[in-house]
Design an enzyme around this catalytic site. Structure first.
Site, PDB file in Angstrom:
ATOM      1  N   GLN B 259       0.830  -1.210   0.000  1.00  0.00           N
ATOM      2  CA  GLN B 259       0.000   0.000   0.000  1.00  0.00           C
ATOM      3  C   GLN B 259       0.864   1.259   0.000  1.00  0.00           C
ATOM      4  OE1 GLN B 259      -3.388  -0.190  -0.644  1.00  0.00           O
ATOM      5  NE2 GLN B 259      -2.472  -2.189  -1.017  1.00  0.00           N
ATOM      6  N   HIS B 262       1.743   3.109  -3.199  1.00  0.00           N
ATOM      7  CA  HIS B 262       0.729   3.823  -3.993  1.00  0.00           C
ATOM      8  C   HIS B 262       1.017   5.325  -4.040  1.00  0.00           C
ATOM      9  CE1 HIS B 262      -2.262   1.133  -5.535  1.00  0.00           C
ATOM     10  NE2 HIS B 262      -2.353   0.488  -4.399  1.00  0.00           N
ATOM     11  N   GLU B 327      -9.351   0.316   5.040  1.00  0.00           N
ATOM     12  CA  GLU B 327      -9.761  -0.134   3.710  1.00  0.00           C
ATOM     13  C   GLU B 327      -9.442  -1.622   3.547  1.00  0.00           C
ATOM     14  OE1 GLU B 327      -7.354   1.591   0.690  1.00  0.00           O
ATOM     15  OE2 GLU B 327      -8.766   1.145  -0.939  1.00  0.00           O
ATOM     16  N   HIS B 328      -8.213  -2.012   3.879  1.00  0.00           N
ATOM     17  CA  HIS B 328      -7.767  -3.407   3.786  1.00  0.00           C
ATOM     18  C   HIS B 328      -7.296  -3.874   5.154  1.00  0.00           C
ATOM     19  CE1 HIS B 328      -6.606  -1.556  -0.212  1.00  0.00           C
ATOM     20  NE2 HIS B 328      -7.433  -2.502  -0.605  1.00  0.00           N
ATOM     21  N   ASP B 361      -6.486  -6.670  -4.771  1.00  0.00           N
ATOM     22  CA  ASP B 361      -6.352  -5.566  -5.723  1.00  0.00           C
ATOM     23  C   ASP B 361      -6.589  -6.015  -7.156  1.00  0.00           C
ATOM     24  OD1 ASP B 361      -5.860  -3.495  -4.002  1.00  0.00           O
ATOM     25  OD2 ASP B 361      -3.683  -3.758  -4.026  1.00  0.00           O
ATOM     26  N   HIS B 420     -53.503  14.735   3.354  1.00  0.00           N
ATOM     27  CA  HIS B 420     -53.090  13.343   3.525  1.00  0.00           C
ATOM     28  C   HIS B 420     -54.226  12.533   4.148  1.00  0.00           C
ATOM     29  CE1 HIS B 420     -49.082  15.070   2.957  1.00  0.00           C
ATOM     30  NE2 HIS B 420     -48.545  13.859   2.929  1.00  0.00           N
TER      31      HIS B 420
END
Lengths: 428, 428
Positions: B259, B262, B327-328, B361, B420
């Site tokens: 990661q 990235h 996230e992971h 991924d 109504h």
């Protein structure tokens, strides 16, 4: 009410003008909201007390006074008339029965290499529920938001509602009691949204914020989106009725009024191939408006936003309905099931002459929190699923990892991500 | 890499600082983005060509040049190396197999009065897919976004991707071909988001916009949210590894790198009760960084955002993981199924030592588009369900309408909404 005819010149422009209702914030409202949100983020309770005192005209000794004790909810419930209690309980039971079917399922399967892939589902830890104050404080909205949260298994449900002048709406509090709301704070506006998003010493931070509000509330929700989840940006209410001309025009008139009475921006549109029926509905609107305490609001909404539209046939009506993507769609026709396959976009669909939209607002079972302003093209009714979230599960065996390492390695190479490639190939 | 110990003083503050990563836009970026969006809304293609020429350094005779012919996608596919084709096809098949299980179900049931209540599901008419250009152009992301759209049955899938200097990424185009993307425009930035949201003469308006982008793209998505749907505000990538100390430290080091490579804002955190193991991972990080072409990026990310955290036990690790809501999440332990019930928030969970995040991924099957910046507390992995939407169905019989009219009438009375109430009672 505006009359349109799909076969006449100028129809396309007039119809398109009806649809331009997307809820962008005005820059001024957005800027003011951003200031308030920032003040709450930086100064917490102190700012919250200041704004609440100012905007809601309250005298407050401190932030602790902003929480309503649970006993106050119970007292509000105990004080309701028995018929109203009964109606709320019946509505709650039906809303719950529908919501129970909305839970997201967990599942898993094994691939050909023995690896397991799945989907896990958990509820939100803490949800915030905004309930508008004043005239738009609706106990039915409390049920519609709180019951799915409880069915989902949300850990704690925190309600905020402004009490202008210190006046709480007793029926709203009673509904909160019935629905099992955990905590209630008497705050509103952008300051309440910010308090829920960031937390203060008194108000706990939540994971997602639900419920409609004014333009400041909407702007604040847009701003904190990302830090917390938000349900949607709510716009004015809408009803689109498709009628074959065979329903009592007095019924259809009142169905159109039932959204128009919400506020001046509400939209009521009727599509019918029968011009004489449109005339009859106009006559019924004129006759029945006398029944309405909120006649002025309904009149303004119908004048500014409403339309009676002559269409060539029901198929054309369905095509137009898909462009409107209305919050509420009534198929007031002899065979609604035959028309349904032509409908692609609508929040809730009411089939047949005996299914007025008002049933959906209160007690049919499906949620009355629905996408507005054409959002039914891409979003969902509020439901249990909005209080849950999924996690993907991946479990590889030592041998099952090998073929995946080959694929992942090749793709990571192609993307120039060598650590990804190495991490994958370590397992082969 | 930063070392923390949950048993030591100062841990709470240091750990909390790691988590403060919510993706609010800067006011400057938001304002610039708003200008661009407004220009596209007002001037359409003319503004789109101007911005694209300026920001992407392109010479354009007109907006028609912004669309890539489908033959260009096919040519890109045909030009790929056979091994890469094979890897993409294998990944696509696995992504599709997982996605097929995510479709939202339709259902209906009858209540005790004979009324029918249900949930109908339809796909988006048109979806937009933003694919970043330049170095972050990932063919795997095209598969991950486009395949669920196709499985959902989206009517038309429109991809946009900037081509700085006119250079398209051939592998991205090949992936678009493989996944069945319908149209591709070589535009990017806030101007591409605005074109998808409002439509221009050349670019069709879509119903929902998917895909990550830079800060301008994120700000533009936030701005058009409501007019169209958006998937999420994507933040930097994250991995949290819980390890019992028994996995090869060289593997864990590379998982953390996967990661960190990235971008500099990516976050890699390891939690382990075994201090000696944390030392071993640090040594492996030092040793293996030599394998990485993107070593500088990874080094910066680990230094600024990363942490090796000693915890008391795996239960404490799970509690911390729930605060991170990564996230992971890798559960690199002997019995991941025993730890799983303690986990409440994570985008994707990788169980066992042979399941590196990199599989997710590319090819495990579950989507790699996952909630970041703690959004796993309230949101979902990308999935087929994001390309579908529900409509509620209500069908009352003449006799079944009567009891609903009683409940709805009572509640509408309590809310002061007489139209109504009347609309409901008309059916009783």
């Amino acid at each position: 009410m505006r009359r349109l005819d799909s076969a006449k010149a100028g129809f396309e422009a007039a119809f398109a003008a009806l649809l331009d209702r997307a809820p962008e914030s005005s820059p001024e409202v957005a800027a003011r909201s951003a200031e308030i949100v920032e003040a709450i983020r930086l100064r917490g309770d102190a700012a919250l007390v200041e704004y609440t005192a100012r905007f809601d005209r309250r005298t407050l000794a401190g932030a602790a006074e902003l929480e309503l004790p649970k006993a106050a909810l119970k007292a509000a419930w105990d004080g309701l008339a028995p018929e109203l209690k009964q109606a709320l309980e019946a509505a709650a039971a039906r809303i719950r029965a529908y919501a129970e079917r909305q839970k997201i399922a967990e599942w898993s399967f094994e691939d050909e290499h023995g690896n397991t892939l799945g989907q896990r589902v958990t509820a939100l830890d803490r949800a915030g529920l905004y309930v508008p104050g004043g005239k738009a404080a609706y106990p039915s909205s409390v049920l519609m938001n709180a019951i799915p949260a409880k069915v989902a298994g949300v850990g704690e449900l925190v309600m905020v509602t402004p009490t202008p002048g210190g006046e709480a709406n007793a029926t709203v509090l009673a509904a909160a009691h019935l629905a099992g709301v955990d905590r209630v704070f008497t705050i509103g506006g952008a300051q309440a949204v910010a308090a829920l998003a960031y937390g203060t010493a008194t108000v706990p931070a939540v994971d997602k914020i639900f419920g409609p509000g004014n333009a400041y509330v909407a702007a604040a929700k847009r701003l904190v989106f990302g830090r917390v989840g938000i349900d949607a940006i709510a716009g004015p209410s809408e009803i689109l009725v498709i009628c074959d001309g065979q329903t009592d025009p007095a019924w259809i008139a009142m169905d159109l009024f039932s959204q128009a009475e919400h506020d001046e921006d509400a939209q009521s549109i009727l599509l019918s191939p029968d011009a004489a029926f449109l005339d009859a509905v106009q006559a019924a609107l004129d006759a029945r408006i006398a029944e309405l305490p909120r006649a002025e609001i309904a009149r303004a909404a119908l004048r500014e936003r409403g339309a009676l539209v002559r269409v060539r046939d029901l198929a054309e009506a369905a095509a137009l309905a898909n462009r409107v993507a209305a919050e509420h769609l009534e198929l007031s026709v002899a065979e609604p099931e035959a028309l349904l396959p032509l409908i692609r976009h609508a929040g809730a669909i009411f089939l047949g002459r005996h299914t007025p939209e008002a049933f959906g607002d209160y007690c049919a079972g499906p949620n009355h929190v629905l996408p507005t302003s054409r959002a039914a093209r891409f979003s969902n009714p509020l439901g249990v699923y909005e209080f849950q979230k999924r996690s993907s599960l991946i479990r590889c065996t030592p041998s099952g990892a090998k073929p995946l390492a080959v694929i992942a390695g090749a793709l990571a190479d192609a993307e120039g991500l060598q650590a990804h490639a190495a991490s994958a190939r370590d397992r082969s």
